[in-house]
Write a protein that holds these residues in place. Sequence first.
Motif, PDB file in Angstrom:
ATOM      1  N   ALA A  16       0.834  -1.210   0.000  1.00 43.82           N
ATOM      2  CA  ALA A  16       0.000   0.000   0.000  1.00 43.82           C
ATOM      3  C   ALA A  16       0.863   1.251   0.000  1.00 43.82           C
ATOM      4  O   ALA A  16       0.609   2.179  -0.782  1.00 43.82           O
ATOM      5  CB  ALA A  16      -0.929  -0.005   1.211  1.00 43.82           C
ATOM      6  N   ILE A  33      -3.511  -3.187  -4.225  1.00 43.25           N
ATOM      7  CA  ILE A  33      -2.667  -3.416  -3.045  1.00 43.25           C
ATOM      8  C   ILE A  33      -2.483  -4.916  -2.824  1.00 43.25           C
ATOM      9  O   ILE A  33      -1.361  -5.394  -2.632  1.00 43.25           O
ATOM     10  CB  ILE A  33      -3.277  -2.748  -1.796  1.00 43.25           C
ATOM     11  CG1 ILE A  33      -3.287  -1.223  -1.948  1.00 43.25           C
ATOM     12  CG2 ILE A  33      -2.506  -3.166  -0.537  1.00 43.25           C
ATOM     13  CD1 ILE A  33      -4.125  -0.493  -0.903  1.00 43.25           C
ATOM     14  N   LYS A  51      -8.888   0.550   2.728  1.00 45.99           N
ATOM     15  CA  LYS A  51      -7.526   0.929   2.347  1.00 45.99           C
ATOM     16  C   LYS A  51      -6.983   2.059   3.212  1.00 45.99           C
ATOM     17  O   LYS A  51      -5.773   2.179   3.373  1.00 45.99           O
ATOM     18  CB  LYS A  51      -7.434   1.273   0.859  1.00 45.99           C
ATOM     19  CG  LYS A  51      -8.014   2.603   0.455  1.00 45.99           C
ATOM     20  CD  LYS A  51      -7.741   2.880  -1.017  1.00 45.99           C
ATOM     21  CE  LYS A  51      -8.252   4.260  -1.391  1.00 45.99           C
ATOM     22  NZ  LYS A  51      -7.931   4.604  -2.762  1.00 45.99           N
TER      23      LYS A  51
END
Length: 192
Positions: A16, A33, A51
């Motif tokens: 990420a 990711i 996220k």
Amino acid sequence: MARWQPNASQRLVVAALELFEERGYENTTVIEIAERAGLTKSTFFRHFPDKREVLFGGGTMTGLLVDGITAAPAEAGALEAVAHALDVIGREAFPPERREFAARRQAVIAAHPELREREALKGLGLTASMIEALERRGVPELTARVVAELCGIAWKIAYERWSDPANHDEFGELARRTLAEVQAVAESQSRP
């Protein structure tokens, strides 16, 4: 890649951060990711609710903080109990080899308002956890609140200093020194 791989959570965090640096937070998806980490979308969601949370460690820091305050010597005052917790956090969460990652993480957070908001909310949650842990030690509510707020400020400043690649101090040592500085400033403002 095998269906199960160790360190999935850490691999997702690293993936990420890399993608947020390359493409920006808004332009990165959970699927990207997971793919970068060599994992599936469902694996991502087993570790993180979204996220935005991937850079914030879930409840790890809260657990270390509360455990550190709880484990402080019985005779420790409120400030010393939190300082003890900061020592624990330094050893467990902020080893020297994590400094570069922390600096990169801070740069990504600073560049994205949604992540800055999450960082602020995390800080509020950590302060509330400190207050609760101090009150469980028998610290009066007002004292617990003031100490937790001062320690939250010190923690933020210490983390910013620690994540500077030019700094080589251990986090616990830096946090204690910063806490003493913050306390000295607060005391100096009460004098005529």
